[in-house]
Design an enzyme around this catalytic site. Structure first.
Site, PDB file in Angstrom:
ATOM      1  N   TYR A 150     -10.010  -4.678  11.301  1.00 39.24           N
ATOM      2  CA  TYR A 150      -9.573  -5.969  11.835  1.00 39.24           C
ATOM      3  C   TYR A 150      -9.724  -6.051  13.349  1.00 39.24           C
ATOM      4  CZ  TYR A 150      -7.104  -6.255   7.306  1.00 39.24           C
ATOM      5  OH  TYR A 150      -6.773  -6.250   5.971  1.00 39.24           O
TER       6      TYR A 150
ATOM      7  N   HIS B  59      -9.749   1.493   2.767  1.00 40.15           N
ATOM      8  CA  HIS B  59      -9.982   0.057   2.804  1.00 40.15           C
ATOM      9  C   HIS B  59     -10.872  -0.445   1.666  1.00 40.15           C
ATOM     10  CE1 HIS B  59      -9.898  -3.449   5.909  1.00 40.15           C
ATOM     11  NE2 HIS B  59      -9.780  -3.881   4.679  1.00 40.15           N
TER      12      HIS B  59
ATOM     13  N   ASP C 262       1.095  -5.071   8.159  1.00 46.29           N
ATOM     14  CA  ASP C 262      -0.149  -4.558   7.589  1.00 46.29           C
ATOM     15  C   ASP C 262      -1.330  -4.900   8.491  1.00 46.29           C
ATOM     16  OD1 ASP C 262      -1.574  -3.826   4.657  1.00 46.29           O
ATOM     17  OD2 ASP C 262      -2.748  -5.180   5.913  1.00 46.29           O
TER      18      ASP C 262
ATOM     19  N   LYS D 120      -5.500   1.141   7.581  1.00 45.76           N
ATOM     20  CA  LYS D 120      -6.487   1.509   6.574  1.00 45.76           C
ATOM     21  C   LYS D 120      -7.628   2.334   7.166  1.00 45.76           C
ATOM     22  CE  LYS D 120      -5.388  -2.947   4.507  1.00 45.76           C
ATOM     23  NZ  LYS D 120      -4.763  -3.582   5.674  1.00 45.76           N
TER      24      LYS D 120
END
Length: 302
Positions: free
Chosen positions: A55, A117, A50, A84
């Site tokens: 990120y 997200h 994931d 996401k």
């Protein structure tokens, strides 16, 4: 059941896709660490990975996938990759366009699970329409949401063609989101836990420590086993080989009903990130910020 047998266990999503129940998360991990932890997790038998554009480590995750597959002889279809829709990309056309950049960074031709997200107010319905189109085009195998409270999820259900397959939430012994879990279950939406270990407050909880001692397991292993027995998909983060193994060594014991109830009683509904604490969805700076690491690719734009 040993850890390798447990890591291939799946849950069936509402569109029939099989999703592994335990995987690896890479939040707050730079590209170098993400590459190594993803590679190591694949070697150690993990199938679910994931990540997210926010990120800032999709490129590292992609490299880790490539190296992990090469090291094991496994194929892309053996893995289940989640990423996401970035908040700053939300909206109809921008969501359609953004997937191309994500696929390029991950060096993949499709995504197994594509999540929204956050429910960016004023945009999440258009974003979902675009995600439905990507699903119909076969670029993603399943679509879902993340951080949706019941009001926003109900609004989405009132307007969607495809019911989300997953809602990824902060979920741990300190914050169990019981109302959201019940709503998701009723709607046929799989709950997935981010921050499943709950930080220091849960990891240092004396009740869980007592249970862990009884089973000769770590507190983290007891929490992850509690998630497992509650039917929650879980993605603990780790960049250390030993911890990657330990987090998946939860299949040789079973918590008693009394132990489950004792952990259930620890709920404080104590969220680390949630409305109204986050103001990015209206005026805050989180709207279009991707985490940038020293080892990030020079050009992270789509």
């Amino acid at each position: 059941m040993n850890r390798l047998e447990g890591l291939v266990q799946t849950t069936t999503l509402n569109n029939g896709v099989e999703m592994p129940r335990l995987g690896l998360g890479v939040w707050k991990t730079n590209n170098t660490s993400a590459k190594e932890s993803v590679k190591e997790s694949i070697i150690k038998g993990y199938h679910l990975i994931d990540t997210a554009k926010q990120y800032g480590n999709e490129a590292g995750v992609g490299e880790g996938i490539k190296e992990g597959l090469a090291a094991t002889g496994k194929n892309r279809k053996d893995l289940f990759i989640t990423t996401k829709v970035f908040n700053g990309d939300q909206g109809y056309q921008s969501t359609l366009d953004a997937l191309n950049g994500t696929l390029k960074r991950l060096d993949l031709t499709y995504i197994d699970l594509y999540l929204m997200h956050w429910p960016v107010d004023g945009k999440y319905l258009d974003t979902w329409k675009a995600m439905e189109k990507l699903y119909h085009q076969g670029k993603v195998r399943a679509i879902g949401v993340s951080n949706f409270d019941n009001d926003r999820l109900q609004d989405l259900l009132n307007h969607c063609e495809i019911v989300p397959a997953v809602n990824q939430m902060e979920f741990n012994p300190i914050n169990q989101e019981k109302d959201i879990m019940a709503f998701n279950s009723h709607a046929g939406i799989q709950l997935e836990a981010w921050s499943p270990l709950g930080g220091g407050e849960a990891l240092n909880n004396p009740t869980i420590k007592q249970i862990a001692d009884k089973y000769n397991k770590s507190v983290a292993q007891v929490i992850l086993r509690w998630d497992w027995q509650k039917g929650v998909v879980t993605i603990p983060k780790s960049s250390h080989e030993e911890r990657i193994i330990q987090n998946s060594d939860i299949f040789d014991f079973e918590l008693s009903d009394q132990d489950i109830q004792a952990i259930d009683a620890l709920d404080q509904a104590k969220r680390s990130l949630w409305y109204p604490d986050f103001e990015w969805h209206t005026t805050g700076q989180m709207t279009d910020t991707v985490d940038q690491w020293d080892d990030s690719p020079k050009n992270y734009k789509d």
